[in-house]
Motif scaffolding. Structure first.
Motif, PDB file in Angstrom:
ATOM      1  N   VAL A  60     -22.007  70.614 -10.492  1.00  0.00           N
ATOM      2  CA  VAL A  60     -23.572  70.831 -10.845  1.00  0.00           C
ATOM      3  C   VAL A  60     -24.003  72.169 -10.173  1.00  0.00           C
ATOM      4  CG1 VAL A  60     -25.889  69.975 -10.240  1.00  0.00           C
ATOM      5  CG2 VAL A  60     -24.082  68.182 -10.436  1.00  0.00           C
ATOM      6  N   VAL A  61     -24.060  73.070 -11.011  1.00  0.00           N
ATOM      7  CA  VAL A  61     -24.656  74.487 -10.528  1.00  0.00           C
ATOM      8  C   VAL A  61     -26.007  74.537 -10.402  1.00  0.00           C
ATOM      9  CG1 VAL A  61     -22.537  75.313 -11.474  1.00  0.00           C
ATOM     10  CG2 VAL A  61     -24.410  75.032 -13.077  1.00  0.00           C
ATOM     11  N   GLY A  62     -26.305  75.844 -10.171  1.00  0.00           N
ATOM     12  CA  GLY A  62     -27.822  76.001  -9.727  1.00  0.00           C
ATOM     13  C   GLY A  62     -28.034  76.617  -8.414  1.00  0.00           C
ATOM     14  N   HIS A  63     -28.418  77.827  -8.319  1.00  0.00           N
ATOM     15  CA  HIS A  63     -28.783  78.135  -6.991  1.00  0.00           C
ATOM     16  C   HIS A  63     -29.900  78.967  -7.007  1.00  0.00           C
ATOM     17  CE1 HIS A  63     -25.780  82.113  -7.929  1.00  0.00           C
ATOM     18  NE2 HIS A  63     -26.978  81.994  -8.601  1.00  0.00           N
ATOM     19  N   GLU A  64     -30.886  78.664  -7.819  1.00  0.00           N
ATOM     20  CA  GLU A  64     -32.309  78.986  -7.638  1.00  0.00           C
ATOM     21  C   GLU A  64     -33.208  77.881  -7.750  1.00  0.00           C
ATOM     22  OE1 GLU A  64     -31.720  83.384 -10.256  1.00  0.00           O
ATOM     23  OE2 GLU A  64     -32.700  81.494 -10.982  1.00  0.00           O
ATOM     24  N   ILE A  65     -33.468  77.414  -6.626  1.00  0.00           N
ATOM     25  CA  ILE A  65     -34.261  76.126  -6.323  1.00  0.00           C
ATOM     26  C   ILE A  65     -35.514  76.375  -5.697  1.00  0.00           C
ATOM     27  CG2 ILE A  65     -34.029  74.061  -5.112  1.00  0.00           C
ATOM     28  CD1 ILE A  65     -30.927  74.327  -5.113  1.00  0.00           C
ATOM     29  N   ALA A  66     -36.560  75.693  -6.417  1.00  0.00           N
ATOM     30  CA  ALA A  66     -37.853  75.510  -5.747  1.00  0.00           C
ATOM     31  C   ALA A  66     -38.253  73.996  -5.741  1.00  0.00           C
ATOM     32  CB  ALA A  66     -38.799  76.381  -6.783  1.00  0.00           C
ATOM     33  N   GLY A  67     -38.791  73.654  -4.432  1.00  0.00           N
ATOM     34  CA  GLY A  67     -39.184  72.197  -4.375  1.00  0.00           C
ATOM     35  C   GLY A  67     -40.073  71.835  -3.231  1.00  0.00           C
ATOM     36  N   VAL A  68     -40.150  70.689  -3.172  1.00  0.00           N
ATOM     37  CA  VAL A  68     -41.092  70.250  -1.955  1.00  0.00           C
ATOM     38  C   VAL A  68     -40.138  69.500  -0.760  1.00  0.00           C
ATOM     39  CG1 VAL A  68     -42.980  68.878  -1.220  1.00  0.00           C
ATOM     40  CG2 VAL A  68     -42.893  70.249  -3.408  1.00  0.00           C
ATOM     41  N   VAL A  69     -40.394  69.533   0.362  1.00  0.00           N
ATOM     42  CA  VAL A  69     -39.802  68.824   1.331  1.00  0.00           C
ATOM     43  C   VAL A  69     -40.434  67.367   1.397  1.00  0.00           C
ATOM     44  CG1 VAL A  69     -39.523  68.627   3.850  1.00  0.00           C
ATOM     45  CG2 VAL A  69     -39.466  70.770   2.909  1.00  0.00           C
ATOM     46  N   THR A  70     -39.396  66.429   1.291  1.00  0.00           N
ATOM     47  CA  THR A  70     -39.782  65.216   1.249  1.00  0.00           C
ATOM     48  C   THR A  70     -39.512  64.259   2.741  1.00  0.00           C
ATOM     49  OG1 THR A  70     -38.038  64.429   0.162  1.00  0.00           O
ATOM     50  CG2 THR A  70     -40.075  64.752  -1.246  1.00  0.00           C
ATOM     51  N   GLU A  71     -38.448  64.884   3.517  1.00  0.00           N
ATOM     52  CA  GLU A  71     -38.084  64.221   4.631  1.00  0.00           C
ATOM     53  C   GLU A  71     -37.317  65.239   5.369  1.00  0.00           C
ATOM     54  OE1 GLU A  71     -35.039  60.358   5.820  1.00  0.00           O
ATOM     55  OE2 GLU A  71     -35.629  60.594   3.841  1.00  0.00           O
ATOM     56  N   VAL A  72     -37.389  65.033   6.775  1.00  0.00           N
ATOM     57  CA  VAL A  72     -36.888  66.053   7.620  1.00  0.00           C
ATOM     58  C   VAL A  72     -35.919  65.330   8.602  1.00  0.00           C
ATOM     59  CG1 VAL A  72     -38.538  67.953   7.344  1.00  0.00           C
ATOM     60  CG2 VAL A  72     -38.679  66.280   9.164  1.00  0.00           C
TER      61      VAL A  72
END
Length: 348
Positions: A60-72
């Motif tokens: 699985v490739v892809g190193h341009e990632i935008a998202g939302v933190v759902t757990e820490v």
């Protein structure tokens, strides 16, 4: 471990398709990110097709990632649930070498941990952003300013920082003349950023096909390199040239001749074959040929804040996971203006 949906390459020659992968349980300093958007980079294709060496399949490739933190994790202090965040080309480094201690993780002497196709600390192979979720140590997660449209943020984590870093390091700004070789995913970002820094910007492209785009994005001049008169006209002109083209079939000597005294040609494109460097072309005008990787985490955050301040975002085409294979073909054909971004909801 948690199972998440993804799109993977089963081999170097087969189309990408839906699959599931395992993401690690959160450690004390880990952040779980629900991916909203993932950019497509030429590096994804080069890695899968073995241009830079063997890949570990399925990948699985892809190193341009935008998202939302759902757990820490219990000891995370840098991010909170609900934060808009980004992840770029690296997800860890040794933290101990002289470069890491200097805040230059991208030049980690042991090699930074790449977002995909790289051995992770637990012995597994990292898997990238063509997926619904990713777990990343908090120090390698970036904050996405609200001023940057969410769907356009992901390409900044590679294309943005890859061009910002050399422009900043070689002091592009008022009074400098900067040329950008190539008007693609990296090149169009270099034009926008160099213009915002105050440099006089020239695009050097094979043809004038994208001239209107280049001028509209902030270039002051646009020349076709297929015309030999271009090299005569622009000889000894530029303080800095940023080569964004991922091809070894390029006239390095010709481009070096365009540099002024103490000018530098910086390569950020990554061809699969060696580049021939004509040493005698460096002697005139005391020219330099250099390379530049991505930026550090601090510099990447600086770039994001700069782009937010100057209203800079990539030009994108939003697609679904089902469009990835066709999008890869179009990237190879230079048929995108200027970056594909995958809606990660389509991985579900």
């Amino acid at each position: 471990m948690r199972t998440v949906n993804a799109y993977a390459a089963p081999s170097a020659t087969e189309p990408l398709g839906p699959t599931t992968i395992q993401r690690r349980d959160l450690g004390p300093h880990d952040v779980l990110i629900e991916i909203a958007y993932a950019g497509i980079c030429h590096s994804d294709i080069s890695t899968v097709r073995g241009d830079w060496g063997p890949a570990a399949f399925p990948l699985v490739v892809g190193h341009e990632i935008a998202g939302v933190v759902t757990e820490v994790g219990p000891e995370v202090t840098l991010h909170q649930v609900g934060d808009r965040v980004g992840v770029g080309c690296m997800v860890n480094s040794c933290r101990e070498c002289v470069n890491c201690l200097a805040g230059l993780e991208q030049y980690c002497l042991k090699g930074f941990t790449q977002t995909y196709n790289y051995p992770d600390a637990d012995g597994t192979i990292t898997q990238g952003g063509y997926s619904t979720h990713v777990v990343v140590v908090e120090d390698f997660v970036l904050k996405l300013p609200e001023a940057i449209p969410f769907e356009k943020a992901a390409p900044l984590l590679c294309a943005g920082i890859t061009t910002y870093s050399p422009l900043a390091h070689w002091n592009a700004g008022p009074g400098t003349k900067v040329a950008v070789i190539g008007m693609g995913g990296l090149g169009h970002m270099a034009v926008k950023i160099a213009h915002a820094m105050g440099a006089e910007v020239t695009v050097l492209s094979q043809s004038l096909r994208k001239r209107d785009d280049g001028l509209g994005l902030g270039a002051d001049h646009y020349f076709a390199t297929s015309d030999p008169a271009t090299f005569e006209r622009l000889a000894n002109t530029f303080d800095l040239i940023v080569n964004t083209v991922s091809s070894a079939d390029i006239d390095i000597a010709g481009y070096l001749s365009l540099l002024t005294l103490d000018g530098t040609l910086v390569n950020v494109g990554a061809p699969g074959e060696p580049l021939p460097i004509p040493v005698f072309a460096l002697f005139g005008n005391r020219r330099s040929f250099a390379g530049s990787s991505i930026g550090s985490i601090a510099e990447t955050q600086e770039m994001l804040d700069f782009c937010a301040k100057h209203d800079i975002a990539p030009e994108i085409e939003l697609i679904t996971a089902q469009d990835i294979n066709r999008a890869w073909e179009r990237v190879l054909a230079s048929d995108v203006r200027y970056r594909f971004v995958i809606d990660a909801a389509s991985f579900a």
